[in-house]
Scaffold this motif. Structure first.
Motif, short mmCIF file in Angstrom:
data_model
loop_
_atom_site.label_atom_id
_atom_site.label_comp_id
_atom_site.label_asym_id
_atom_site.label_seq_id
_atom_site.Cartn_x
_atom_site.Cartn_y
_atom_site.Cartn_z
N SER A 80 41.16 37.43 48.31
CA SER A 80 40.82 36.41 48.64
C SER A 80 40.51 36.21 46.76
O SER A 80 40.57 36.98 46.10
N PHE A 81 40.46 35.08 46.37
CA PHE A 81 40.42 34.72 45.08
C PHE A 81 39.59 34.16 44.17
O PHE A 81 38.66 32.32 45.80
N ALA A 82 38.80 33.88 43.43
CA ALA A 82 38.16 33.29 42.98
C ALA A 82 38.20 32.07 42.14
O ALA A 82 37.78 31.08 41.84
N ASN A 83 39.53 32.27 41.66
CA ASN A 83 39.88 30.98 41.34
C ASN A 83 41.38 30.44 41.40
O ASN A 83 42.15 31.29 41.97
N ASP A 89 48.54 33.98 39.91
CA ASP A 89 49.14 35.46 39.82
C ASP A 89 49.50 36.31 40.68
O ASP A 89 50.53 37.05 41.38
N PHE A 90 48.56 36.35 41.97
CA PHE A 90 49.09 37.37 43.16
C PHE A 90 50.21 36.55 43.86
O PHE A 90 51.43 37.45 44.54
N LEU A 91 50.82 35.75 43.70
CA LEU A 91 52.00 35.03 44.33
C LEU A 91 52.74 35.08 43.63
O LEU A 91 53.94 35.63 44.34
N ASP A 92 52.41 35.09 42.03
CA ASP A 92 53.85 35.39 41.59
C ASP A 92 54.57 36.85 41.56
O ASP A 92 55.12 37.08 41.29
#
Length: 94
Positions: A80-83, A89-92
């Motif tokens: 899960s991501f806050a923004n 960044d996760f996808l990169d």
């Protein structure tokens, strides 16, 4: 009174007649009722829905998995991501 012709598929007409008969209405009566309500309400006087479709095996499994995660039956290890930047960044990293 003017006469208007409405074309209906034979199968639809048969099903419609059967349903309306059980409600004490004729096809003509139904169309008059719907037309009057449209004029009064200035909108289609009923909810528009489509026939429900049977989900594919993949969709059914996804629904079951989502419900199991929601109920805590299986752990939800999805990130899960806050923004949006954290997501990027996760996808990169992938």
């Amino acid at each position: 009174m003017a006469t208007t012709t409405i074309r209906l598929d034979d199968k639809l007409k048969k099903e419609l007649s059967k349903e309306l008969k059980s409600m004490g209405l004729s096809i003509n009566g139904y169309f008059n009722l719907a037309a009057r309500q449209l004029v009064i309400q200035k909108k289609v006087p009923f909810e528009l829905v489509t026939e429900s479709e049977v989900p594919t095996e993949t969709t059914r499994r996804a629904l079951v998995e989502a419900e199991a995660k929601e109920l805590g039956i299986i752990p939800d290890d999805s990130p899960s991501f806050a923004n949006i930047n954290d997501l990027k960044d996760f996808l990169d990293k992938e």
